[in-house]
Design a protein around this motif. Structure first.
Motif, mmCIF file in Angstrom:
data_model
loop_
_atom_site.group_PDB
_atom_site.id
_atom_site.type_symbol
_atom_site.label_atom_id
_atom_site.label_comp_id
_atom_site.label_asym_id
_atom_site.label_seq_id
_atom_site.Cartn_x
_atom_site.Cartn_y
_atom_site.Cartn_z
ATOM 1 N N ILE A 218 -36.219 64.358 17.388
ATOM 2 C CA ILE A 218 -37.530 63.761 17.542
ATOM 3 C C ILE A 218 -37.859 62.786 18.546
ATOM 4 C CG2 ILE A 218 -38.248 64.320 15.177
ATOM 5 C CD1 ILE A 218 -37.849 61.432 14.413
ATOM 6 N N LEU B 279 -39.290 56.282 11.233
ATOM 7 C CA LEU B 279 -39.546 57.069 12.318
ATOM 8 C C LEU B 279 -39.971 58.643 12.239
ATOM 9 C CD1 LEU B 279 -37.304 55.276 15.025
ATOM 10 C CD2 LEU B 279 -39.506 55.046 15.081
ATOM 11 N N LEU B 280 -39.049 59.058 11.581
ATOM 12 C CA LEU B 280 -39.492 60.386 11.606
ATOM 13 C C LEU B 280 -40.881 60.540 10.626
ATOM 14 C CD1 LEU B 280 -37.506 63.365 10.970
ATOM 15 C CD2 LEU B 280 -39.083 63.163 8.819
ATOM 16 N N SER C 159 -43.471 60.506 13.364
ATOM 17 C CA SER C 159 -43.493 61.620 14.352
ATOM 18 C C SER C 159 -44.297 62.796 13.823
ATOM 19 C CB SER C 159 -42.078 62.104 14.775
ATOM 20 O OG SER C 159 -41.586 62.495 13.503
ATOM 21 N N ASN C 160 -44.814 63.335 14.686
ATOM 22 C CA ASN C 160 -45.956 64.442 14.591
ATOM 23 C C ASN C 160 -44.789 65.754 14.337
ATOM 24 O OD1 ASN C 160 -48.025 66.175 14.061
ATOM 25 N ND2 ASN C 160 -48.297 66.546 16.280
ATOM 26 N N VAL C 161 -44.276 65.850 13.030
ATOM 27 C CA VAL C 161 -43.511 67.012 13.079
ATOM 28 C C VAL C 161 -43.649 68.026 11.897
ATOM 29 C CG1 VAL C 161 -41.035 65.719 13.947
ATOM 30 C CG2 VAL C 161 -41.797 65.553 11.414
ATOM 31 N N ASN D 34 -38.952 69.760 24.834
ATOM 32 C CA ASN D 34 -39.473 69.555 23.524
ATOM 33 C C ASN D 34 -39.238 70.886 22.693
ATOM 34 O OD1 ASN D 34 -40.374 66.752 23.718
ATOM 35 N ND2 ASN D 34 -42.324 67.463 24.124
ATOM 36 N N GLU E 152 -35.420 60.019 19.547
ATOM 37 C CA GLU E 152 -34.803 58.749 19.324
ATOM 38 C C GLU E 152 -33.400 58.886 19.347
ATOM 39 O OE1 GLU E 152 -36.474 56.052 18.739
ATOM 40 O OE2 GLU E 152 -38.656 56.860 18.932
#
Length: 573
Positions: A288, A367-368, A371-373, A240, A290
């Motif tokens: 991320i 999806l972004l 996600s936890n970005v 990651n 995917e």
């Protein structure tokens, strides 16, 4: 020549259909086939040529063959009258073969062969017109990609420790091995150069010096997507933390390209910057986690970007090779079919429902959002999506609704390019329907994403804001063309990709040129020349002259030596 183009078209179309049906068979039955051929073994390291067939490689190859076949058909009219058309077609075929070599084999050596083949043929194609601009652009393309070639060569040397170069054998159980981590980082470097991520972005717009059919092939499904495809194959290796660093590079590339395209006037460069932006989006979504969705967007993007370039090429061809969008107002009245195809591919690029681009871009955005970005990544991504719509609307505005600005005596018509229209019509239906078809085929279970209403509508909001911004930028063109106005300097900075060509190319190569000049003066023509080749030559020449003198006077020398010997003997005795 027409017959040759038709044969290539039919062969590539046959391969495309066969491979697509094979990929569906492999996908449904979840099949993978490995074919190995042992070439030689050296000190426990085996050089094995391996072909790895799964639905990913087969479907990618079918798309490459399909787009290539239509572009070869399109080239028959676009390059009409060219004296070297045969060479051009064979270079295109060689380009596709290099891509096949890279897609099929998981061995780093054959990947390097395909990778280098892409670099070499792209150099020849970008330099096809053989003028100073083409040569500079091709050298920039080749030298920037040499960094990635060097990274692959180093990774090959590191993988000798494993006894084989088939990386698929080691991805899972060698994750924590330091050698495999180094190989993975070098592959990221190679992918960044080939897919033109920051700071290696300057070569991609420069490569627009190539003929438009080349741009259509290179910037849709082959050269620039090779890096994304390689990252897709290696994606299970990275942690990651590595993906987080790569995420910021790809996001910045996406944002920078979107901003630059809004202030650019060259039609082909706008579409090239659009390609750069979409490559950033593919790598962002891969970072991320995917990777399947990134691959899905890669396939869809190949279709509408190839069509976009083909339409742009048809317009440029009819306008006598003008590429400035300020000279292209009101084209829709003269070339309605070409402009309709252009607008459909442009709307697919924007992600307009329910064209093919919508099915991938909407999923990517949602999806972004899940996600936890962090808020920074979220904002940059959505602003970049808005900028994509902005430059698309700006180009459509200039082409369709602007004032007709071309020569008074002109013969613009769709009837002038019937063969090119056939190539474009083969793609336009797929640009409309292929997204939904692939969405049903590739994902075994449909995505059902629940988000807060504001986040769910964020994509639509950014599309509307981007459309408004594109219209406003088109209308305020007087202000950022006025050199006394501050916005002019800002627009020049943004159009020059944040001075990326100066920082990564023009600012660096001067040092190497100066260094080379100094070495040539001090070493090649200086001390090394004096003590090396030149002085050695003079010494050997003197010795040979002396020996020649001796050989020409051998009787005198014999008598002289005899006299000296007698005198020597007398003194001793």
């Amino acid at each position: 020549m027409f017959l040759m183009c038709n044969i290539q078209f039919l062969v590539f179309m046959f391969f495309s259909n066969s491979l697509f049906l094979s990929s569906l068979y492999f996908l449904i039955y979840n099949m993978e086939v490995c074919i190995e051929y042992n070439i030689m073994s050296i000190n426990s390291s085996s050089i094995v040529y391996m072909i790895f067939l799964d639905w990913v490689s087969l479907m990618f190859m079918s798309f490459v063959f399909f787009i290539s076949s239509l572009i070869i058909k399109y080239s028959d009219e676009y390059m009409y009258g060219d004296k070297k058309l045969k060479r051009f077609i064979w270079l295109m075929v060689l380009f596709v073969c290099s891509m096949m070599l890279m897609i099929l084999s998981p061995s780093l050596i054959s990947i390097l062969l395909g990778w280098d083949g892409l670099g070499l043929v792209s150099f020849a194609l970008v330099n096809y017109y053989q003028n100073v601009k083409s040569y500079n652009a091709s050298m920039l393309t080749a030298l920037m990609n040499r960094i990635g070639d060097a990274a692959l060569l180093i990774s090959i040397s590191w993988m000798i420790n494993f006894g084989s170069w088939n990386f698929l054998n080691y991805l899972e159980f060698m994750k924590n091995n330091i050698v495999m981590i180094l190989v993975g980082l070098l592959v990221i470097l190679a992918a960044m150069t080939k897919s033109a991520q920051i700071p290696f972005s300057s070569w991609l717009p420069a490569a627009m010096a190539a003929p438009t059919p080349v741009s259509s092939l290179v910037h849709s499904s082959t050269l620039v997507t090779a890096g994304v495809y390689l990252l897709f194959r290696f994606s299970s290796l990275y942690s990651n933390q590595v993906f987080l660093v790569l995420l910021f590079f790809s996001l910045l590339t996406m944002f920078m390209a979107g901003l630059g395209a809004n202030f650019e006037y060259d039609l082909k460069k706008i579409i090239a910057l659009s390609t750069l932006s979409q490559l950033g989006m593919m790598i962002t979504i891969m970072c991320i986690g995917e990777s399947d969705l990134a691959y899905f967007h890669l396939l869809i993007h190949a279709l509408f970007k190839a069509l976009l370039f083909m339409c742009a090429g048809a317009i440029i061809h009819n306008l006598g090779n003008f590429q400035d969008i300020r000279r292209m107002g009101g084209i829709i009245k003269f070339m309605p079919l070409t402009c309709a195809c252009f607008n459909i591919s442009n709307f697919a690029l924007c992600g307009l429902p329910f064209l093919s681009g919508f099915y991938s871009k909407d999923l990517v955005a949602e999806l972004l959002s899940m996600s936890n970005v962090g808020i920074l990544v979220y904002l940059i991504f959505y602003v970049s999506v808005g900028l994509t719509v902005s430059y698309s609307i700006r180009v459509s505005y200039y082409l369709n609704f602007g004032d007709f600005n071309y020569l008074i005596l002109s013969n613009l018509s769709d009837g002038n390019n019937k063969v090119m229209l056939k190539g474009m019509m083969g793609l336009v239906f797929l640009v409309i329907i292929k997204g939904s078809i692939l969405g049903w085929l590739l994902f075994p279970t449909p995505y059902f994403i629940i988000l807060p209403s504001l986040m769910k509508l964020m994509t639509v909001i950014m599309i509307l804001l981007g459309a408004f911004l594109g219209y406003e930028i088109s209308c305020m063109k007087h202000y950022y063309n006025n050199k006394s106005f501050k916005l002019y300097n800002i627009s020049m900075f943004l159009a020059n990709m944040w001075n990326m060509p100066i920082l990564s190319t023009l600012g660096l190569n001067s040092y190497f040129l100066k260094c080379g000049k100094l070495y040539m003066k001090k070493f090649d023509n200086g001390w090394m020349e004096y003590y090396g080749s030149k002085n050695m030559f003079n010494l050997l020449m003197k010795i040979s002259k002396f020996m020649q003198l001796l050989s020409m006077n051998h009787l005198k020398m014999f008598l002289l030596l005899m006299l000296l010997f007698i005198l020597f003997m007398m003194f001793i005795l």
